[in-house]
Design an enzyme around this catalytic site. Structure first.
Site, PDB file in Angstrom:
ATOM      1  N   HIS A  95      15.316  19.438 101.484  1.00  0.00           N
ATOM      2  CA  HIS A  95      15.308  20.217 102.722  1.00  0.00           C
ATOM      3  C   HIS A  95      15.780  19.377 103.913  1.00  0.00           C
ATOM      4  O   HIS A  95      16.486  19.869 104.801  1.00  0.00           O
ATOM      5  CB  HIS A  95      13.895  20.745 102.964  1.00  0.00           C
ATOM      6  CG  HIS A  95      13.702  21.371 104.293  1.00  0.00           C
ATOM      7  ND1 HIS A  95      12.875  20.846 105.243  1.00  0.00           N
ATOM      8  CD2 HIS A  95      14.255  22.485 104.856  1.00  0.00           C
ATOM      9  CE1 HIS A  95      12.904  21.601 106.328  1.00  0.00           C
ATOM     10  NE2 HIS A  95      13.735  22.595 106.122  1.00  0.00           N
ATOM     11  N   GLU A  98      19.458  19.337 103.890  1.00  0.00           N
ATOM     12  CA  GLU A  98      19.992  20.616 104.375  1.00  0.00           C
ATOM     13  C   GLU A  98      20.103  20.609 105.905  1.00  0.00           C
ATOM     14  O   GLU A  98      21.111  21.040 106.474  1.00  0.00           O
ATOM     15  CB  GLU A  98      19.090  21.761 103.915  1.00  0.00           C
ATOM     16  CG  GLU A  98      19.498  23.128 104.432  1.00  0.00           C
ATOM     17  CD  GLU A  98      18.334  23.951 104.915  1.00  0.00           C
ATOM     18  OE1 GLU A  98      18.384  24.430 106.070  1.00  0.00           O
ATOM     19  OE2 GLU A  98      17.365  24.118 104.152  1.00  0.00           O
ATOM     20  N   HIS A  99      19.087  20.109 106.577  1.00  0.00           N
ATOM     21  CA  HIS A  99      19.144  20.004 108.036  1.00  0.00           C
ATOM     22  C   HIS A  99      20.274  19.084 108.483  1.00  0.00           C
ATOM     23  O   HIS A  99      21.031  19.402 109.403  1.00  0.00           O
ATOM     24  CB  HIS A  99      17.815  19.464 108.569  1.00  0.00           C
ATOM     25  CG  HIS A  99      16.782  20.517 108.804  1.00  0.00           C
ATOM     26  ND1 HIS A  99      16.235  20.772 110.040  1.00  0.00           N
ATOM     27  CD2 HIS A  99      16.192  21.392 107.952  1.00  0.00           C
ATOM     28  CE1 HIS A  99      15.349  21.752 109.943  1.00  0.00           C
ATOM     29  NE2 HIS A  99      15.299  22.136 108.688  1.00  0.00           N
ATOM     30  N   GLU A 175       8.433  21.023 112.443  1.00  0.00           N
ATOM     31  CA  GLU A 175       8.459  22.313 111.739  1.00  0.00           C
ATOM     32  C   GLU A 175       7.274  22.433 110.792  1.00  0.00           C
ATOM     33  O   GLU A 175       6.648  23.492 110.678  1.00  0.00           O
ATOM     34  CB  GLU A 175       9.770  22.461 110.974  1.00  0.00           C
ATOM     35  CG  GLU A 175      10.967  22.721 111.861  1.00  0.00           C
ATOM     36  CD  GLU A 175      12.258  22.822 111.088  1.00  0.00           C
ATOM     37  OE1 GLU A 175      13.242  23.302 111.665  1.00  0.00           O
ATOM     38  OE2 GLU A 175      12.287  22.430 109.910  1.00  0.00           O
TER      39      GLU A 175
END
Length: 488
Positions: A95, A98-99, A175
């Protein structure tokens, strides 16, 4: 970077009238069922999207779904890598990458990717799951070459420096604080997944454990990118105003020059035999409305045998088919115990899928009463099975829900991309209507007896606690397990 909202559990798609990738029911999934039957004529003749496919010399698999409804196109690139492929102790790495894919390449600086897509009048985003990572853009057809160039560029030329990585690490940590640490429902979901799977990495949250996220480095991300982000480990799906003949020269121009690379073998630990049910109770002053959830391990579409996954999809529709479903009719309407009750199957996984029951009681109701009522429904199902009328109605409902599937560009692209990313084939997608139509009562009853084994389950209770809350927003919705969870 695109406007993500982590931990909205993409893969648990609301598969009643839609199944995002190829079949089931939960948040994104309402797309699937809808697609699944979109062109159904009669058994033996059913087709869903009639895609065209080809593969480049570098191994990139390409799928084209032509829809001339409007001069627009959706491009999706799926990488066959997700949270389960991370090195032990480095959870959240897939993840995190992905950012960082939005943070610049040798050609384009930080933020330019999203800015260019926006100037073209398009939209874009990405999401990570346990099994795959996907990037997508929707633009006018004349802008496709530009976004294809951008996506191909970051497949090969991502630039990562320590300062950028350090900055983005703080973003994903924040987040996690917002989506998990301040959300008791999400916390319970994490704990449930951690006990549902004893050995498989599905037990680890896709967003990562905070203490491990804090230690992720630029070297970690660069190595992960180099290992997995190769054309021969990717699927390109184009959906919209384009044919394979029109797409192929563009694909060859932009993606063709990227060299194939050796990709590591995906290590998939298996689950041991389990001897007891697991149970998690979470109390929080943030909770205003209690909720109950139980997850059973189930076969996935990729791993199921003898049509079991199709039978589970039909069973989910029988149990939770709106106002006519057993759960709602019995618990909400007749017994007036539940304000909401759900049952859904998630099989869009490489390995184990899941079958989930969840409920919230009416004001003043108790979770033990809800649990006893659902246990009774399951016991009745195992003892007495389903009726021919229920089976026929459920299959008809699934088919009817797919009529408008082709009206979407993103839905078909996502459906085929997910199916291929988790080990299914184009033929599996195209023949799904026939296979659903062929599901029998005996298959459904056998699948229920196989899956609803209490020793292969985890039950969660989310309860209000005494006063003294921290003032955060209350969590009242039933916890949705994130084991397959996509983190956009």
């Amino acid at each position: 970077m695109s406007n993500r909202s982590d931990h909205e559990a993409l893969p648990l798609r609301l598969r009643h009238g839609l199944r995002q990738m190829g079949l089931r029911q939960a948040a994104l999934g309402l797309l699937l069922l809808a697609w699944a039957l979109a062109g159904v004529a009669s058994p033996g003749q059913a087709k869903v999207f009639s895609p065209e496919t080809f593969t480049l010399e570098n191994g990139l698999q390409v799928v084209v779904i032509t829809s001339r409804r409007a001069p627009v196109v959706t491009q999706m690139v799926f990488y066959k890598v997700g949270g389960t492929d991370e090195v032990a102790g480095k959870s959240g790495l897939a993840h995190f990458l992905e950012h960082l894919m939005f943070r610049g390449t040798k050609t384009y600086g930080p933020g330019q990717f999203s800015a260019i897509v926006a100037r073209l009048g398009g939209n874009e985003n990405a999401f990570t799951t346990a099994d795959y990572t996907a990037y997508h853009q929707s633009v006018a057809i004349e802008a496709l070459p530009r976004v294809m160039e951008l996506e191909a560029d970051r497949m090969a030329n991502l630039v990562l420096d320590r300062k950028t990585v350090d900055t983005e690490r703080e973003v994903i940590l924040e987040e996690r604080r917002q989506r998990i640490d301040n959300n008791p429902s999400a916390q319970l979901s994490e704990m449930l997944n951690a006990v549902l799977y004893l050995n498989h990495p599905y037990r680890i949250p896709v967003i990562g454990w905070e203490h491990e996220m804090e230690g992720l480095t630029a070297e970690d991300v660069q190595a992960f990118y180099g290992h997995w982000y190769a054309p021969n480990n990717a699927i390109l799906v184009l959906s919209g105003d384009i044919s394979a003949a029109e797409a192929k020269p563009l694909v060859e121009k932009y993606y063709g020059p990227i060299a194939r690379r050796d990709v590591p073998q995906r290590i998939r630990p298996t689950e041991p035999q389990q001897f007891a049910p697991r149970r998690v109770t979470l109390e929080s002053a943030q909770v205003q409305q209690p909720s109950w959830v139980r997850i059973y391990q189930a076969p996935s579409y990729a791993g199921a045998k003898n049509g079991q996954a199709y039978a589970l999809d039909v069973l989910a529709q029988i149990l939770d088919g709106g106002s006519t479903g057993r759960l709602y009719r019995h618990l909400a309407v007749e017994q007036k115990l539940a304000a909401g009750v759900w049952g859904y199957y998630d099989g869009d996984r490489i390995d184990l899928g899941s079958f989930t029951f969840a409920a919230t009681p009416n004001p003043g109701g108790k979770l033990e009463t809800i649990e006893a009522a659902i246990d009774k429904e399951i016991a009745d199902l195992l003892a007495n099975g389903v009726t021919d009328e229920e089976v026929a109605r459920a299959k008809d409902s699934l088919i009817a829900g797919a009529v408008k599937a082709r009206d979407s560009l993103m839905g078909p692209a996502n459906t085929l991309g997910v199916a291929l990313a988790v080990g299914q084939t184009v033929d599996d997608v195209e023949t799904w209507p026939d296979r659903i139509a062929a599901v029998t009562r005996d298959q459904i009853e056998a699948a229920a007896k196989s899956v609803f084994d209490i020793n292969r389950s985890a039950t969660g209770l989310l309860l209000p606690a005494a006063a003294g809350a921290d003032g955060s927003a209350p969590a009242g919705a039933p916890p949705v397990p994130l084991e397959g969870g996509g983190t956009p």
